[in-house]
Each structure stands twice: as C-alpha cells, then as structure tokens.
Design a protein around this motif. Structure first.
Motif, short mmCIF file in Angstrom:
data_model
loop_
_atom_site.label_atom_id
_atom_site.label_comp_id
_atom_site.label_asym_id
_atom_site.label_seq_id
_atom_site.Cartn_x
_atom_site.Cartn_y
_atom_site.Cartn_z
N HIS A 200 0.72 -1.38 0.19
CA HIS A 200 -0.09 0.08 0.12
C HIS A 200 0.76 1.14 -0.12
O HIS A 200 1.93 1.20 0.28
CB HIS A 200 -0.87 0.05 1.45
N ILE A 225 7.70 3.70 5.47
CA ILE A 225 8.46 2.61 4.99
C ILE A 225 8.44 1.51 6.32
O ILE A 225 8.42 0.13 6.07
CB ILE A 225 9.62 2.90 4.26
N ALA A 229 4.80 0.12 4.10
CA ALA A 229 4.22 0.97 2.76
C ALA A 229 5.38 1.36 1.88
O ALA A 229 6.57 1.18 2.17
CB ALA A 229 3.60 2.27 3.36
N ARG A 230 4.63 1.36 0.76
CA ARG A 230 5.60 1.52 -0.44
C ARG A 230 6.02 2.95 -0.31
O ARG A 230 7.22 3.33 -0.51
CB ARG A 230 5.00 1.51 -1.64
N ASP B 114 7.96 -5.03 0.19
CA ASP B 114 7.75 -4.49 -1.29
C ASP B 114 8.98 -4.53 -2.05
O ASP B 114 9.15 -4.97 -3.37
CB ASP B 114 6.94 -3.24 -1.45
N ILE B 115 10.00 -3.65 -1.48
CA ILE B 115 11.14 -3.32 -2.31
C ILE B 115 11.82 -4.70 -2.77
O ILE B 115 12.55 -4.89 -3.65
CB ILE B 115 12.01 -2.38 -1.63
#
Ligand code: SF4
Lengths: 468, 213
Positions: A200, A225, A229-230, B114-115
């Motif tokens: 998200h 982060i 979260a992105r 994510d990364i």
C-alpha cells in the motif's frame, strides 16, 4: 470517478499499460548516493548506455562520509573508493546536480532535496534508499528502489511498476505536549505492525496531520516505510506552499501561480475509495520508545519491557525472546531505568532545523550525564548546520557536552566511523533498531529528538513530559 | 538475467518473521562497488561467531552452530522457507545478490516486503507467498527430513514437495512473465523509446516550471 492523491500521481506519470497490473511510469527526479549506485553506473558502462536525463539527477555522498573534520580526509579505504566512484560517475554528467563530499551543500539526500526546493508536489522521485518516502510529505510519489532499478532509471527514465493499494490513515485532534511526529509514526507502526501497510501507499490525513509543519510531515512519511508501505503521502495545503516559496529550485515568480494551481489539485477527491482506512486520535498518542529489534517493538516510555510469556503465537513469542536477549533486557524492567551508553540525534528522520531547535531548548544550560560515552548531534545537511550555527544552537550543544558534527547519515547505520560497539545501549532519533543496524551488537532505542535530548541529560531513557 | 522456469533443489528453513535486509546483508559489506562477493557474508552476524570484514576469507571463520541455516543438510539448499515480512527495511539489492550467490533460487514466505520482492524478481529469485498453515506444514516436513527436495514450477504455478501433494501458488502476472522471460529489462523498456519521448514532451508543455530544472 473520484481519485485518491496516489491515483492522481500514478495516472499523471503513466506512459503505457504493460499488463493488467503493471504500467510504465515516468520518473522525474533521481536521487543518487555513493552506496547503491556504483554497480548501476558500471552496468551502464558495460552496455555503453547513455544517461537518459542528466537534469533529473541529484547526487550526493551521505551514507559513509565522515562527520568529523573533512581536512582529515576519508580514512576508510573502502568508503573512500565509493565516494571516489561517485565523483567519477558524476564527472561527465554535467547536467546533473552534484553535491560532493565535503562541499557546502552535501548532506543526507532526503534532507537536501526538500530544503533546496528540488522536492516538489506532483513529481515522481526515486532513490536507491528506502527512506525516499520522506519526500511524500510534499505530495510527491517518492519511493526507494534497488540498484537494478537505479540503472533502469538512468537508462530509460522509467520504471515498470505494479500499482500499490490506497491506505488512508486519518488522525483527528491534536498531539499533546511532549508528543511529536516521531511518536505518531511509532504509534502507527505499533498499531498496524511493520508489515501493516505492505503493498500500500499510506496517505496521512486529518486535522492533526494538517497541523504538522513540513518538517514534521517529513518525519511521518519517512517512517511510512517502517510500516511496510511503499511510501507515505500528505496532500498539498498552505503549509506546503509556504515551505516551497522562495526555495532555490522552486518555480520562478512568473511560473509560480501556474505551479500552485496544479499543486493544489494534488489532494484526494471527496468520496475517493481506499482499500484500507484507519482512524486515530492524536490525543491518545504518548511518547514512545522501542525496546526491541523492530520498530513495532515499541512501548510508552512509562511502560515496562513486555513479557513474551504472555504471547500465544509461538513465532511471535520466539521473536520477542530473541529481541530481549539481543537487547540485554528482562521482561518487566522499566524502560525509564535503562541506562544509556550513547545518544544519537540525527538521520533523515530527525536531523532538520526544527528537531535541533527542540533539542536545544531542552538542553540549554544543562550537562549530559557523566557516564555517557558519546552524545552525537549530526545535522542533516550543510544548510541545517549553518542555520543551527547562526542561531547559536551549536554552542548550546557543545556546552551541554554533545559533539557537534558535520552532516551525513552517521550513526543511523554506522557505515562510517560513528557507530555502536557490541552491547552499547543508545537512544537514537533514527528509524531502525534492527540488530546490528547502528553497529554490530549495538542496542538501539528509537525515540523523538526531545526524548533523546532529556535522555542524554539523565543518562537514562527519560520521559520528556517531566521536563516541560 | 536468466529466465527462471523451474527450480528443483534442497529446501532450507529460516523460521523467523521480519528478517530485515540489514540481517541478510549487514551494511559493512555494502562498501563494495561490485555486484558479487556477497554470498559468503549473507546473514553474517547470525552465521559466524566473529565479526566479518569485507574482503576477508570466510572459509576459516567459526560458524555459529545455533544458526539454523548452518546445518549441514542445508548447505546446498536452493529453496528457502521463511515467514512474514521477509526482506523488510533497507532497499539494498545487495541482500538478494547475497542470497542468490548463496544458491537460493526461490524463497517461499508468508509475505515479503515490497522493495525486496521486486529486487528478487530483478535477480531471477522466485518470491512465492503461501498461507501460514501451508508454510508451517512444509517447514515441518523440511525440518524433520534429512533431505527434502522441492520442485518449484513457475510456469504452472506449482510447488511440488517430495512428499505430499502439489500446492498451487498465485503470483501477479507481470512478475511471473518477467521471471519467465528473463533477459535485459532495460532493452525491453527501450522498446518504448518514442512513447517515453512523447510523454516527456507533453509533460514539459503542461508543467512548464519543470523545464530547465
Ligand atoms: S539517515 Fe539513515 S535511513 Fe536516512 S538515508 Fe541515511 S542511512 Fe538511510
């Protein structure tokens, strides 16, 4: 259809739909540091590729630069090699903005970008560094990338990205005295966990967020982060515009009205849909301090070290036990009894002028505890350093027993000489308390600059509210 | 990048949540300007008893007997089972570089940061998410077997453990395609050269204050 701020930023940078879940996104600004870029430049050279847009690049050395007298040079050969490599790689890119070590403007890239007015609403900003989320405070879509992506942006000015989901965190009321954006960030992480916002983008809204200064909003987005979260975002308002006015790289007077017109459209529309929402009351936030090795291992400063025996989930329990062992703590110990060896005030989370002013107010005319081995204050940039010195803050710090250093990441990750030794306990205003983060075997307790300041005076973790 | 159609190999277990990239590759090794040489330092502070320095010969260092990946049976593992939020924290691609050099071709977790997940795909490491109960079950099997071989079939979206039934997994289409395709992603993107140029030009006209910056 009403859109979120993130939807707007996404749509306005979409070049091509690559797949049903992926699009080619244009990148406006590319921040570059010495640690995550050398392999990308080497890759470019190996394929004889040209940099797509030199003027999109803003580069500086921040991660492993010394914070002591630059005259002495960089004694660590490996660090020197990375700084030299950055110098070399930027030499031919005459269109790029480069603030080399040890120039006047050099500092943490996430502090430099905003203060120079490079960070503007509506831009996409990337950097080989996860705390790029900091720039989201300006309604810029800003996020960290790996080195292959650094190379991809250098060569194409784009990234093929999967769209994130929308997460709204609205904060009503106002933060009590002694409670800061850092506490709010830790409060969010405590609530949703370090993976709570994975996949998200968080938009922070509500009156408590609106009431924050730009610097405080940066602290909040910086830590997004840490909630997985992105990135984090805050919509444009008067505070944003006020901050951007007359910055060196802000639009010229002639173009300012047009820019402002566009920027103010960068807010979520009424009725836009979020995949997740969380409503918080700022009045319930208290000064927080981490006890463990993840930012979600966090308690009120008046609390005790938690007891893993009370946790049902065996994996979580084992994680807590491991963290306690690493941190040298026992369940039930009062956080406020924990004796410190070092204090670090700095990092892209909390090294801006407002942070330093808060610290100076609290330590003025006092002395740090005798037993502290070191108390460092590391400004985020050359401009912050000069401003602090203009206001005489440096003298206050030095008289109180702090070391006043040159800008850089410093003990936030201990890639230079500033680091914790095994077993040392540190009050830190940075963003990560991972094992070894601030130095192998080091024990970090994350907190606000105000709490770090009074903890330095006491030599123990201390509740700032007792000093107000 | 090579394409990753399927992986067959020994599975290993790292039974922790929130393993961060500082743990996977501590920052003292990020001072290298190369993409290689990180495998021997993967999990350095958990894996060895002494402090590691970039450039040292790790073959003579004392391994930490309590670190689960140091078990003999995991030494040639290519598939890693772990838990939630694997790869959280720093964006350093040095972490997947190190894992890849250590021999891991697929990571099966409850969730990824994510990364890190993106960086894995860029390096041909297949990141797969399964439910907590499935991860539990498979971890148990791997732990209690002397040798436990798993086949990851990316094209079919199947994990086939040596014992028991195949398990299907979901992966978003673009990630799957990228892994299957392999190759030079920059080259692929440069196929859109004209579109990027046109976009840039439109943007410059619409937002004139961006020019000349
Ligand atoms: S200050 Fe710390 S978190 Fe921020 S960019 Fe530097 S190393 Fe990363």
């Amino acid at each position: 259809m009403p859109s979120t701020l993130y939807d707007k930023l996404w749509e306005s940078h979409k070049i091509h739909d690559l797949d049903k879940d992926e699009a080619l996104i244009y990148i406006d600004k590319h921040l570059i540091n010495e640690v995550t870029s050398p392999q990308a430049f080497a890759g470019m050279r190996a394929k004889s590729r040209k940099v797509w847009s030199e003027s999109s690049i803003v580069a500086t050395a921040d991660h492993n630069t010394p914070t002591t007298d630059p005259e002495a040079g960089v004694s660590d050969d490996l660090a020197r090699a990375q700084i030299d490599a950055l110098d070399d790689n930027l030499k031919s890119l005459t269109g790029a903005e480069y603030y080399p070590y040890p120039s006047n403007e050099q500092g943490i890239v996430h502090v430099i970008g905003p203060e120079l007015g490079i960070t503007q609403p509506g831009l996409t900003i990337v950097c080989g560094d996860s705390h790029t989320s900091t720039h989201g405070a300006f309604s810029a879509l800003a996020f960290g990338i790996g080195t292959s992506d650094v190379e991809h942006v250098l060569a194409t000015q784009t990234l093929a990205l999967k769209k994130s989901k929308n997460y709204r965190i609205s904060v009503s009321g106002c933060l009590p005295a002694g409670v800061y954006a850092k506490d709010l960030a830790l409060h969010v992480i405590k609530r949703i966990g370090t993976a709570g916002a994975t996949g998200h983008v968080i938009e922070f809204t509500g009156e408590a967020v609106r009431a924050l200064s730009m610097e405080a909003r940066m602290t909040l987005c910086n830590m997004a982060i840490e909630a997985g979260a992105r990135t984090g975002l805050v919509g444009v308002d008067e505070t944003t515009l006020e901050y951007l006015k007359d910055r060196p790289k802000s639009p010229s007077q002639g173009l300012w009205p047009e820019a402002v017109h566009y920027w103010t459209s960068l807010n979520t529309d009424e009725g836009a849909l979020f995949h997740k929402s969380l409503a918080l009351d700022a009045g319930e936030v208290v000064p927080l301090v981490t006890w463990g090795t993840s930012p979600e291992m966090v308690v009120s400063v008046t609390d005790v070290v938690p007891n893993p025996g009370l946790i049902d989930d065996p994996i979580r329990r084992a994680g807590f036990e491991r963290a306690l062992t690493y941190m040298g703590l026992e369940p039930g110990q009062r956080m406020q009894d924990l004796r410190l060896d070092k204090v670090f005030i700095g990092s892209c989370t909390n090294s801006r002028i407002e942070d330093l002013r808060i610290v100076a107010d609290l330590v003025k005319g006092c002395r740090i505890a005798e037993h502290l081995k070191q108390a460092l204050i590391v400004p985020g940039s050359g401009a912050v350093k000069r401003q602090a010195e203009k206001e005489g803050l440096d003298k206050i710090f030095i008289e109180a027993g702090f070391e006043w250093r040159r800008p850089g990441c410093s003990m936030c990750l201990g890639m230079n000489e500033d680091r914790l030794l095994p077993g040392e306990r540190c009050a830190s205003t940075s963003n990560r308390n991972f094992e070894g983060r601030q130095g192998q075997g080091g024990r970090s307790h994350l907190m606000s600059p105000a709490m770090a300041a009074v903890s330095a005076l006491n030599g123990l973790i201390t509740d700032v509210r007792e000093y107000l | 990048m090579e394409s990753s159609v399927s992986v067959t190999g020994q599975a290993a277990v790292l039974d922790r949540s929130n393993v961060d990239t500082d743990a996977i590759l501590p920052k003292q090794f990020m001072k290298s300007v190369k993409r290689t040489g990180f495998g021997q330092f993967a999990f350095d502070e958990w894996r060895y008893l002494d402090a590691g320095i970039l450039g040292m010969d790790c073959s003579k260092r004392q391994l930490n007997p309590d670190f689960e990946l140091n078990q003999r049976k995991y030494q040639n593992a290519s598939i890693l089972f772990t838990r939630e939020n694997f790869g959280c924290g720093s964006s350093r691609e040095h972490a997947p570089w190190a894992l890849s050099e250590l021999g891991f071709r697929a990571i099966i977790a409850i969730s990824f940061a994510d990364i890190f997940e993106r960086n894995c795909i860029k390096n041909g490491i297949i990141p797969i998410t399964l439910s907590a109960s499935e991860v539990d079950r498979l971890m148990f099997l791997v732990r209690t077997s002397e040798r436990f071989i798993v086949v990851v079939d990316l094209a079919e979206g199947l994990i086939c453990p040596q014992k028991g039934e195949a398990i299907s997994f979901d992966m978003n289409e673009s990630a799957r395609k990228k892994l299957l395709r392999g190759g030079d992603e920059i080259e692929y993107t440069l196929g859109f050269y004209d579109e990027i140029k046109e976009f840039e030009e439109r943007r410059r006209q619409r937002l004139p204050w961006l020019s000349g910056q």
